[in-house]
Design a protein around this motif. Structure first.
Motif, PDB file in Angstrom:
ATOM      1  N   VAL A 149       0.844  -1.207   0.000  1.00 40.10           N
ATOM      2  CA  VAL A 149       0.000   0.000   0.000  1.00 40.10           C
ATOM      3  C   VAL A 149       0.874   1.249   0.000  1.00 40.10           C
ATOM      4  CG1 VAL A 149      -1.680   1.333   1.350  1.00 40.10           C
ATOM      5  CG2 VAL A 149      -1.980  -1.136   1.059  1.00 40.10           C
ATOM      6  N   ASP A 150       1.964   1.244   0.796  1.00 33.92           N
ATOM      7  CA  ASP A 150       2.874   2.397   0.827  1.00 33.92           C
ATOM      8  C   ASP A 150       3.523   2.634  -0.537  1.00 33.92           C
ATOM      9  OD1 ASP A 150       2.285   2.802   3.463  1.00 33.92           O
ATOM     10  OD2 ASP A 150       4.071   1.797   4.230  1.00 33.92           O
ATOM     11  N   LEU A 151       3.982   1.565  -1.161  1.00 38.37           N
ATOM     12  CA  LEU A 151       4.621   1.716  -2.473  1.00 38.37           C
ATOM     13  C   LEU A 151       3.622   2.181  -3.531  1.00 38.37           C
ATOM     14  CD1 LEU A 151       6.970  -1.414  -2.549  1.00 38.37           C
ATOM     15  CD2 LEU A 151       7.641   0.993  -2.301  1.00 38.37           C
ATOM     16  N   ALA A 152       2.411   1.626  -3.454  1.00 36.88           N
ATOM     17  CA  ALA A 152       1.388   2.042  -4.440  1.00 36.88           C
ATOM     18  C   ALA A 152       1.018   3.500  -4.258  1.00 36.88           C
ATOM     19  CB  ALA A 152       0.158   1.139  -4.310  1.00 36.88           C
ATOM     20  N   GLY A 153       0.991   3.971  -3.013  1.00 34.18           N
ATOM     21  CA  GLY A 153       0.662   5.361  -2.761  1.00 34.18           C
ATOM     22  C   GLY A 153       1.730   6.307  -3.264  1.00 34.18           C
ATOM     23  N   PHE A 156       5.215   3.656  -6.733  1.00 39.20           N
ATOM     24  CA  PHE A 156       6.372   2.770  -6.881  1.00 39.20           C
ATOM     25  C   PHE A 156       7.635   3.535  -7.324  1.00 39.20           C
ATOM     26  CE2 PHE A 156       2.610   0.161  -7.557  1.00 39.20           C
ATOM     27  CZ  PHE A 156       2.837  -0.892  -6.672  1.00 39.20           C
ATOM     28  N   ARG A 157       7.837   4.710  -6.733  1.00 35.57           N
ATOM     29  CA  ARG A 157       9.026   5.475  -7.079  1.00 35.57           C
ATOM     30  C   ARG A 157      10.270   4.768  -6.583  1.00 35.57           C
ATOM     31  NH1 ARG A 157       7.646  11.513  -5.165  1.00 35.57           N
ATOM     32  NH2 ARG A 157       6.978  10.323  -3.330  1.00 35.57           N
ATOM     33  N   GLU A 159      13.119   5.754  -5.469  1.00 34.65           N
ATOM     34  CA  GLU A 159      13.793   6.211  -4.255  1.00 34.65           C
ATOM     35  C   GLU A 159      13.068   5.767  -2.972  1.00 34.65           C
ATOM     36  OE1 GLU A 159      11.163   9.571  -5.730  1.00 34.65           O
ATOM     37  OE2 GLU A 159      12.559   8.089  -6.552  1.00 34.65           O
ATOM     38  N   ARG A 160      11.776   5.379  -3.072  1.00 39.61           N
ATOM     39  CA  ARG A 160      11.014   4.919  -1.903  1.00 39.61           C
ATOM     40  C   ARG A 160      11.103   3.429  -1.678  1.00 39.61           C
ATOM     41  NH1 ARG A 160       9.271   6.871   2.356  1.00 39.61           N
ATOM     42  NH2 ARG A 160       7.322   5.687   2.265  1.00 39.61           N
ATOM     43  N   VAL A 161      11.437   2.675  -2.732  1.00 39.30           N
ATOM     44  CA  VAL A 161      11.439   1.209  -2.613  1.00 39.30           C
ATOM     45  C   VAL A 161      12.429   0.724  -1.553  1.00 39.30           C
ATOM     46  CG1 VAL A 161      11.917  -0.932  -3.841  1.00 39.30           C
ATOM     47  CG2 VAL A 161      10.584   0.877  -4.958  1.00 39.30           C
ATOM     48  N   PRO A 162      13.726   1.163  -1.562  1.00 43.68           N
ATOM     49  CA  PRO A 162      14.649   0.664  -0.526  1.00 43.68           C
ATOM     50  C   PRO A 162      14.179   0.988   0.883  1.00 43.68           C
ATOM     51  CG  PRO A 162      15.847   1.742  -2.286  1.00 43.68           C
ATOM     52  CD  PRO A 162      14.405   2.057  -2.518  1.00 43.68           C
ATOM     53  N   GLN A 163      13.634   2.161   1.083  1.00 40.44           N
ATOM     54  CA  GLN A 163      13.182   2.547   2.419  1.00 40.44           C
ATOM     55  C   GLN A 163      12.040   1.647   2.894  1.00 40.44           C
ATOM     56  OE1 GLN A 163      11.961   6.619   2.659  1.00 40.44           O
ATOM     57  NE2 GLN A 163      11.446   6.518   4.839  1.00 40.44           N
ATOM     58  N   VAL A 164      11.088   1.417   1.996  1.00 43.39           N
ATOM     59  CA  VAL A 164       9.960   0.559   2.372  1.00 43.39           C
ATOM     60  C   VAL A 164      10.405  -0.873   2.610  1.00 43.39           C
ATOM     61  CG1 VAL A 164       7.758  -0.392   1.578  1.00 43.39           C
ATOM     62  CG2 VAL A 164       8.280   2.029   1.203  1.00 43.39           C
ATOM     63  N   VAL A 165      11.340  -1.350   1.761  1.00 43.20           N
ATOM     64  CA  VAL A 165      11.826  -2.733   1.930  1.00 43.20           C
ATOM     65  C   VAL A 165      12.546  -2.889   3.260  1.00 43.20           C
ATOM     66  CG1 VAL A 165      13.445  -4.435   1.027  1.00 43.20           C
ATOM     67  CG2 VAL A 165      11.946  -3.193  -0.548  1.00 43.20           C
ATOM     68  N   VAL A 166      13.403  -1.914   3.598  1.00 37.22           N
ATOM     69  CA  VAL A 166      14.116  -1.993   4.895  1.00 37.22           C
ATOM     70  C   VAL A 166      13.120  -1.952   6.050  1.00 37.22           C
ATOM     71  CG1 VAL A 166      15.708  -0.749   6.409  1.00 37.22           C
ATOM     72  CG2 VAL A 166      16.249  -1.033   3.994  1.00 37.22           C
ATOM     73  N   GLN A 167      12.152  -1.071   5.950  1.00 35.58           N
ATOM     74  CA  GLN A 167      11.140  -0.977   7.001  1.00 35.58           C
ATOM     75  C   GLN A 167      10.355  -2.276   7.135  1.00 35.58           C
ATOM     76  OE1 GLN A 167       7.852   1.903   6.457  1.00 35.58           O
ATOM     77  NE2 GLN A 167       8.646   2.908   8.309  1.00 35.58           N
ATOM     78  N   LEU A 168       9.987  -2.866   5.993  1.00 36.29           N
ATOM     79  CA  LEU A 168       9.260  -4.141   5.998  1.00 36.29           C
ATOM     80  C   LEU A 168      10.115  -5.250   6.612  1.00 36.29           C
ATOM     81  CD1 LEU A 168       6.889  -5.958   5.192  1.00 36.29           C
ATOM     82  CD2 LEU A 168       7.946  -6.190   2.935  1.00 36.29           C
TER      83      LEU A 168
END
Length: 450
Positions: A149-153, A156-157, A159-168
């Motif tokens: 949901v975060d990536l879709a919002g 899927f930029r 620069e946001r993917v690594p941050q979301v993956v680390v957080q996940l």
């Protein structure tokens, strides 16, 4: 030989759990649900009243559902359905988290994730390994959905993917670590509880076995006491038969006198003599029956001097004509806590031993004395018999130790006497030398006569 080690028992599944989780666990769950039932509505009210951004109508809805879930689980548990309440809590919380993560995403839940995850995993761990495993997988799937949901919002930029993956990854790893720690902690506690219960059952079983052994020991001692009584009754038989013959002779003489006399006062006097002789004979037989009866010990307060003086006629029956028997109470007036039949048994056993130690005649003295320094009564039985060697004297109180020929002694007389005296908080001392007689002293706690 060491006892075998009990193997560890695997954690039971939910289907194998009892209806309740235990009193302490139920109390803990009640407290947990009460806290959560009050916390979530307060948090929702605070968010709605504050200047926070991004708070919408979903917050009170989820808070209300949390409140209903906790109250419902509390009601179900109060009805005795602890396992069902715990299962409903885990399932309901997972569904609510699925809605929250699907609606707001992962990033919005990170700050309160510990409060969300720990109660679910804790209750699932209490239910068993399988519910904990499924709850952990569900939570990980919910977190993945929230990250999506975060990536879709953010379209899927890159620069946001690594941050979301680390957080996940951090959230999933933290949840798995908490589940692993809870699983092993609860498993260890349950195994410790099982071992404690097993040890408690073993202790209870050993306690019951010890009680049975003690009861058996008491029965054996009562049987030994009765056997000693019967052995001494046999030795008393000849003396009592002599008394009975004498009393029967008196009765026959009074009956013959009554038949020869025509004078009513003389007949009445003869009948009175018959009655007196019959009463004496009845007293002798009753005393013998009381002494030989198998009964449990009944300690009571006795006047020591009166009890021993009453035994004097029975003691004299043990000895032959060549042995002088003297009983001296020494004006001692005190009371002892002892069973009368057992006291008679002990003194009679001492008299029998003394009689056998004086085949050529001698004297037997039974004396009473107060020991001022200890507040004790000393009962001393002395004889002028053959005495004992130092080796025999040292072992004379041992069970089954005897110097008599086979068939003439059991070796239980002094041993049982010592046991009975010890049970009354007393003790026996034996002094003897070969050729110089024997002195057996019994000391018992004494109370002054009021």
């Amino acid at each position: 030989m060491p006892e075998p080690v009990t193997p560890a028992v695997s954690l039971p599944d939910r289907a194998m759990l009892p209806r309740g989780l235990g009193a302490r666990t139920d109390a803990m769950l009640c407290g947990l649900w009460l806290l959560l039932a009050g916390f979530h509505p307060l948090m929702a009210f605070w968010l709605l009243q504050g200047p926070s951004v991004g708070v919408d109508s979903m917050v009170p809805v989820l808070a209300g559902l949390q409140l209903l879930l906790c109250v419902g689980c509390l009601v179900v548990q109060r009805r005795g359905q602890g396992v069902a309440a715990a299962g409903a809590f885990v399932l309901g919380q997972l569904l609510l988290l699925s809605v929250a993560y699907g609606y707001w995403g992962l990033a919005a839940q990170v700050r309160q994730q510990l409060l969300q995850v720990v109660p679910i995993l804790l209750v699932a761990a209490l239910l068993g390994a399988r519910p904990l495993r499924w709850a952990t997988l569900w939570l990980c799937a919910v977190m993945v959905a929230g990250a999506w949901v975060d990536l879709a919002g953010n379209l899927f930029r890159s620069e946001r993917v690594p941050q979301v993956v680390v957080q996940l990854g951090a959230c999933v790893f933290g949840s798995a670590l908490v589940a692993w720690l809870l699983h092993h902690s609860v498993t260890a506690l349950r195994e410790s509880l099982q071992l404690a219960e097993q040890h408690g059952a073993d202790l209870a079983r050993k306690r019951d076995q010890l009680q049975l052994e003690m009861q058996e020991k008491e029965r054996s001692r009562d049987q030994l006491v009765h056997a000693m009584k019967m052995e001494n009754v046999g030795r008393l038989a000849s003396g009592i038969a002599h008394d009975f013959n004498h009393l029967l002779g008196l009765i026959h003489g009074y009956v013959a006198k009554a038949r020869r006399s025509q004078d009513l006062p003389a007949v009445a006097e003869a009948l009175q003599g018959v009655d007196s002789a019959a009463r004496r004979a009845s007293a002798v037989s009753r005393r013998l029956l009381d002494f030989s009866r198998l009964e449990a010990g009944r300690p009571q307060l006795l006047d020591a001097a009166d009890a021993i003086e009453a035994m004097a006629p029975m003691l004299r029956q043990v000895f032959d004509l060549g042995i002088a028997c003297r009983v001296d109470t020494g004006q001692v007036r005190c009371r002892i806590h002892f069973d009368p039949a057992q006291l008679e048994l002990i003194l009679l056993s001492l008299a029998v031993n003394a009689s056998q130690a004086m085949p050529d005649g001698g004297s037997f003295d039974l004396e009473l004395a107060l020991v001022a320094e200890g507040g004790e009564l000393a009962i001393r039985a002395r004889d002028t018999g053959q005495g004992m060697s130092e080796e025999v004297r040292a072992r004379c109180l041992e069970p089954f130790f005897t110097t008599k020929p086979v068939g003439q002694g059991t070796g239980l007389g002094l041993a049982v006497s010592a046991s009975l005296v010890a049970a009354a908080s007393g003790r026996i001392q034996v002094e003897s030398r070969s050729g110089h007689g024997t002195c057996v002293e019994i000391r018992l706690p004494a109370l002054a006569l009021e």
